[in-house]
Design an enzyme around this catalytic site. Structure first.
Site, mmCIF file in Angstrom:
data_model
loop_
_atom_site.group_PDB
_atom_site.id
_atom_site.type_symbol
_atom_site.label_atom_id
_atom_site.label_comp_id
_atom_site.label_asym_id
_atom_site.label_seq_id
_atom_site.Cartn_x
_atom_site.Cartn_y
_atom_site.Cartn_z
ATOM 1 N N CYS A 1 0.705 -1.086 -0.041
ATOM 2 C CA CYS A 1 0.048 -0.061 -0.033
ATOM 3 C C CYS A 1 0.891 1.127 -0.123
ATOM 4 O O CYS A 1 1.905 1.268 -0.774
ATOM 5 C CB CYS A 1 -0.939 -0.008 1.045
ATOM 6 S SG CYS A 1 -0.395 -0.706 2.690
ATOM 7 N N ALA B 1 2.510 2.772 3.241
ATOM 8 C CA ALA B 1 3.516 2.212 4.278
ATOM 9 C C ALA B 1 3.827 0.669 3.894
ATOM 10 O O ALA B 1 4.851 0.252 4.418
ATOM 11 C CB ALA B 1 2.947 2.851 5.621
ATOM 12 N N ILE C 1 1.591 -1.524 5.846
ATOM 13 C CA ILE C 1 1.344 -2.096 6.961
ATOM 14 C C ILE C 1 -0.069 -2.176 7.071
ATOM 15 O O ILE C 1 -0.774 -3.248 7.291
ATOM 16 C CB ILE C 1 1.810 -1.507 8.150
ATOM 17 C CG1 ILE C 1 1.624 -0.122 8.217
ATOM 18 C CG2 ILE C 1 3.520 -1.719 8.081
ATOM 19 C CD1 ILE C 1 1.866 0.613 9.657
ATOM 20 N N GLY C 2 -1.115 -1.047 7.160
ATOM 21 C CA GLY C 2 -2.346 -0.884 7.366
ATOM 22 C C GLY C 2 -3.203 -1.821 6.427
ATOM 23 O O GLY C 2 -3.812 -2.640 6.764
HETATM 24 N N1 PTR Z 1 3.926 7.772 9.493
HETATM 25 C C1 PTR Z 1 2.674 7.449 8.836
HETATM 26 C C2 PTR Z 1 1.566 7.553 9.513
HETATM 27 O O1 PTR Z 1 1.517 6.904 10.735
HETATM 28 O O2 PTR Z 1 0.626 7.966 9.177
HETATM 29 C C3 PTR Z 1 3.049 6.046 8.175
HETATM 30 C C4 PTR Z 1 1.756 5.297 7.580
HETATM 31 C C5 PTR Z 1 1.447 5.615 6.394
HETATM 32 C C6 PTR Z 1 1.376 4.144 8.212
HETATM 33 C C7 PTR Z 1 0.407 5.117 5.764
HETATM 34 C C8 PTR Z 1 0.374 3.422 7.835
HETATM 35 C C9 PTR Z 1 -0.203 3.961 6.414
HETATM 36 O O3 PTR Z 1 -1.167 3.335 5.844
HETATM 37 P P1 PTR Z 1 -0.855 2.011 4.836
HETATM 38 O O4 PTR Z 1 -0.063 1.028 5.470
HETATM 39 O O5 PTR Z 1 -2.347 1.364 4.616
HETATM 40 O O6 PTR Z 1 -0.440 2.632 3.565
#
Ligand code: PTR
Ligand code: PTR
Length: 288
Positions: free
Chosen positions: A215, A217, A219-220
């Site tokens: 995605c 990052a 992770i989400g």
């Molecule tokens: N530092 C960013 C934040 O916490 O917003 C990192 C981050 C960005 C974390 C996007 C998750 C994010 O969503 P995904 O993993 O779904 O892209």
């Protein structure tokens, strides 16, 4: 299934969310030293999102060093003999596109799943690391041509031909993008989401190489997709489904997978829906 009754109760009482919020985001004892090296800091899209050293994907033949922000995430389905292999990665940056394609090539992956758009609310979330339809672009030793593109309001499906310019070896890659899913959020439409996961599962069939999921990052939204697919396999294998166990298993391989409580709740509800509506059914004599 009693695990799903338990889940239903846990969602209704709020206990399931409370347990999720107490779960560690990073597994104690694992390190992220390589991500923090001076040579690598500009290869990370977010300062707070780093891959564990122990499970990171190590590039073999990159001109820029062996580092990429990506981890192997292997999900075992007990009782079935199946291990679903993924690589969870951040969305490529302008300076990591070549590394990304090098990873796709070295890991022999033929499927890339993308769960972000390039820009959300005016911010860049992922660099366009692929060429436009019918165009060819060079990424280090790899030449990539986009040979197909189909868009719906929620998804984009693309196909690429990859050629290794030194050996002339050619490969075919599928690219599946979910467009309607903002970061930190949940998909606009659970039916769309389930439809997408079913399509990913079809595309993965009989594939032993890892599916690359990213995605912004990594992770989400990546965590939500892997959780959903894992739950579907567990239902088919007639195994109990404990979403928190799935999340822990994922976070032992890449930190922070599934970012928010609402994402967790969304995926738990989607699991219940899949089960209650019989969208995925236990398979008799589950063997592959
Ligand atoms: N530092 C960013 C934040 O916490 O917003 C990192 C981050 C960005 C974390 C996007 C998750 C994010 O969503 P995904 O993993 O779904 O892209
Ligand atoms: N959590 C982020 C941080 O730690 O800096 C802040 C943040 C929040 C960053 C939301 C990005 C966010 O998403 P968007 O870029 O889409 O506003």
């Amino acid at each position: 299934d009693s695990s799903l009754l338990l889940l239903q109760e846990g969602i209704e009482s709020g206990a399931a969310i409370a347990q999720f919020e107490q779960l560690y985001r990073k597994k104690p004892g694992l390190t992220v030293n390589v991500a923090r090296l001076d040579a690598n800091v500009n290869k990370n899209r977010y300062r707070d999102i780093s891959p564990y050293d122990q499970t990171r994907v190590v590039l073999k033949n990159s001109i820029n060093g062996d580092y990429i922000n990506a981890n192997y995430v292997n999900m075992e389905i007990p009782g079935s003999g199946i291990i679903n292999r993924y690589i969870a990665a951040q969305g490529p940056l302008p300076n990591t596109c070549t590394d990304f394609w090098q990873m796709v090539w070295e890991q022999q992956s033929s499927l890339v799943v993308m769960l972000t758009t390039k820009v959300e609310r005016g911010r860049v979330k992922c660099h366009q690391y692929w060429p436009q339809l019918y165009e060819t672009e060079d990424f280090g030793a790899l030449q990539i041509t986009c040979v197909k593109e189909e868009e719906t309001p929620s998804f984009a499906f693309r196909e690429f031909n990859l050629t290794h310019v030194e050996t002339n070896e050619e490969r075919h890659i599928r690219h599946m993008q979910y467009i309607a899913w903002p970061d930190h959020g949940v998909p606009d439409d659970p039916s769309d989401f389930l439809h997408f996961v079913v399509k990913v599962r079809q595309a993965r069939q009989a594939m032993v190489e890892p599916t690359i999921v990213h995605c912004s990052a990594g992770i989400g939204r990546t965590g939500v997709l892997i959780t959903m697919e894992t739950a579907m396999y567990l239902i088919e294998a007639n195994q109990p489904v404990y979403p928190l166990t799935i999340v822990r298993q994922m976070r032992d391989q890449r930190a922070m997978l599934i970012q928010t409580s609402s994402q967790y709740k969304f995926v738990c509800e989607a699991i219940l829906r899949v089960y209650n509506e019989g969208l995925v059914k236990p398979v008799e004599d589950f063997r592959r």
